[in-house]
Motif scaffolding. Sequence first.
Motif, PDB file in Angstrom:
ATOM      1  N   CYS A  14      39.908  50.010  37.741  1.00  0.00           N
ATOM      2  CA  CYS A  14      39.972  48.590  37.357  1.00  0.00           C
ATOM      3  C   CYS A  14      41.283  48.270  36.651  1.00  0.00           C
ATOM      4  O   CYS A  14      41.892  47.221  36.900  1.00  0.00           O
ATOM      5  CB  CYS A  14      38.796  48.226  36.461  1.00  0.00           C
ATOM      6  N   LEU A  15      41.725  49.157  35.781  1.00  0.00           N
ATOM      7  CA  LEU A  15      43.006  48.940  35.109  1.00  0.00           C
ATOM      8  C   LEU A  15      44.166  48.955  36.100  1.00  0.00           C
ATOM      9  O   LEU A  15      45.113  48.178  35.972  1.00  0.00           O
ATOM     10  CB  LEU A  15      43.226  50.000  34.024  1.00  0.00           C
ATOM     11  N   LEU A  16      44.089  49.832  37.082  1.00  0.00           N
ATOM     12  CA  LEU A  16      45.127  49.893  38.111  1.00  0.00           C
ATOM     13  C   LEU A  16      45.155  48.611  38.936  1.00  0.00           C
ATOM     14  O   LEU A  16      46.231  48.060  39.196  1.00  0.00           O
ATOM     15  CB  LEU A  16      44.883  51.107  39.011  1.00  0.00           C
ATOM     16  N   VAL A  17      43.990  48.110  39.327  1.00  0.00           N
ATOM     17  CA  VAL A  17      43.925  46.851  40.073  1.00  0.00           C
ATOM     18  C   VAL A  17      44.420  45.703  39.200  1.00  0.00           C
ATOM     19  O   VAL A  17      45.134  44.815  39.672  1.00  0.00           O
ATOM     20  CB  VAL A  17      42.487  46.588  40.581  1.00  0.00           C
ATOM     21  N   TRP A  26      43.701  39.223  40.867  1.00  0.00           N
ATOM     22  CA  TRP A  26      42.391  39.816  40.609  1.00  0.00           C
ATOM     23  C   TRP A  26      42.181  40.125  39.126  1.00  0.00           C
ATOM     24  O   TRP A  26      41.215  40.796  38.760  1.00  0.00           O
ATOM     25  CB  TRP A  26      42.231  41.106  41.409  1.00  0.00           C
ATOM     26  N   ARG A  27      43.043  39.651  38.256  1.00  0.00           N
ATOM     27  CA  ARG A  27      42.956  40.005  36.834  1.00  0.00           C
ATOM     28  C   ARG A  27      41.676  39.516  36.173  1.00  0.00           C
ATOM     29  O   ARG A  27      41.073  40.227  35.379  1.00  0.00           O
ATOM     30  CB  ARG A  27      44.169  39.469  36.087  1.00  0.00           C
ATOM     31  N   ILE A  28      41.241  38.328  36.499  1.00  0.00           N
ATOM     32  CA  ILE A  28      40.020  37.785  35.875  1.00  0.00           C
ATOM     33  C   ILE A  28      38.804  38.615  36.281  1.00  0.00           C
ATOM     34  O   ILE A  28      37.952  38.950  35.451  1.00  0.00           O
ATOM     35  CB  ILE A  28      39.838  36.303  36.261  1.00  0.00           C
ATOM     36  N   LEU A  76      34.916  43.034  35.052  1.00  0.00           N
ATOM     37  CA  LEU A  76      34.331  44.351  35.347  1.00  0.00           C
ATOM     38  C   LEU A  76      34.541  45.321  34.194  1.00  0.00           C
ATOM     39  O   LEU A  76      33.634  46.092  33.848  1.00  0.00           O
ATOM     40  CB  LEU A  76      34.933  44.922  36.628  1.00  0.00           C
ATOM     41  N   LEU A  77      35.731  45.313  33.603  1.00  0.00           N
ATOM     42  CA  LEU A  77      35.994  46.203  32.470  1.00  0.00           C
ATOM     43  C   LEU A  77      35.062  45.901  31.299  1.00  0.00           C
ATOM     44  O   LEU A  77      34.526  46.819  30.676  1.00  0.00           O
ATOM     45  CB  LEU A  77      37.453  46.072  32.025  1.00  0.00           C
ATOM     46  N   LEU A  78      34.869  44.631  31.023  1.00  0.00           N
ATOM     47  CA  LEU A  78      33.959  44.243  29.941  1.00  0.00           C
ATOM     48  C   LEU A  78      32.525  44.691  30.244  1.00  0.00           C
ATOM     49  O   LEU A  78      31.842  45.256  29.390  1.00  0.00           O
ATOM     50  CB  LEU A  78      34.015  42.728  29.747  1.00  0.00           C
ATOM     51  N   GLU A  84      38.599  31.740  31.469  1.00  0.00           N
ATOM     52  CA  GLU A  84      39.939  31.938  32.008  1.00  0.00           C
ATOM     53  C   GLU A  84      40.384  33.398  31.927  1.00  0.00           C
ATOM     54  O   GLU A  84      41.360  33.781  32.559  1.00  0.00           O
ATOM     55  CB  GLU A  84      40.945  31.038  31.269  1.00  0.00           C
ATOM     56  N   LYS A  85      39.664  34.209  31.167  1.00  0.00           N
ATOM     57  CA  LYS A  85      40.004  35.625  31.032  1.00  0.00           C
ATOM     58  C   LYS A  85      39.015  36.552  31.722  1.00  0.00           C
ATOM     59  O   LYS A  85      39.395  37.612  32.204  1.00  0.00           O
ATOM     60  CB  LYS A  85      40.103  36.001  29.554  1.00  0.00           C
ATOM     61  N   PHE A  86      37.732  36.194  31.736  1.00  0.00           N
ATOM     62  CA  PHE A  86      36.680  37.061  32.267  1.00  0.00           C
ATOM     63  C   PHE A  86      35.875  36.332  33.333  1.00  0.00           C
ATOM     64  O   PHE A  86      35.516  35.175  33.156  1.00  0.00           O
ATOM     65  CB  PHE A  86      35.722  37.504  31.157  1.00  0.00           C
TER      66      PHE A  86
END
Length: 122
Positions: free
Chosen positions: A19-22, A29-31, A36-38, A92-94
Amino acid sequence: MDNIMKTAVRVLLYLLAACLLVWALAPEWRIVTLGLLLGLAASSMNAFLLRRRVEMVTHGAAGTGPRKMGLGLGSRIATVLLVAMIAYRFPEKFSMPAALIGCMVMPFILLAAAYFHNKRQS
């Protein structure tokens, strides 16, 4: 159970790294990846809470320790609600769907890890 949990945590860390790599390579795809990380972080916390609860129950049933009371399911539901509130507060972040999907990943990883450990022992 310790081997199964170690394997599941290792797989979860690989998922977190992916996920960090993507997130780093695909800005569009940051949002989704932050959601997913959360969710994966909350899912791992829930897995550790469940593991602690299972150990408390087994020690209490065996009579080897004092009977301890805990919140049990309430604390695991509260972590998922916290993830949902964070994703709702910062859309806007998640990504809300990605965060909720991430919250449900660890039980499937644990199931697959238990299956492969069982298969290896047989």
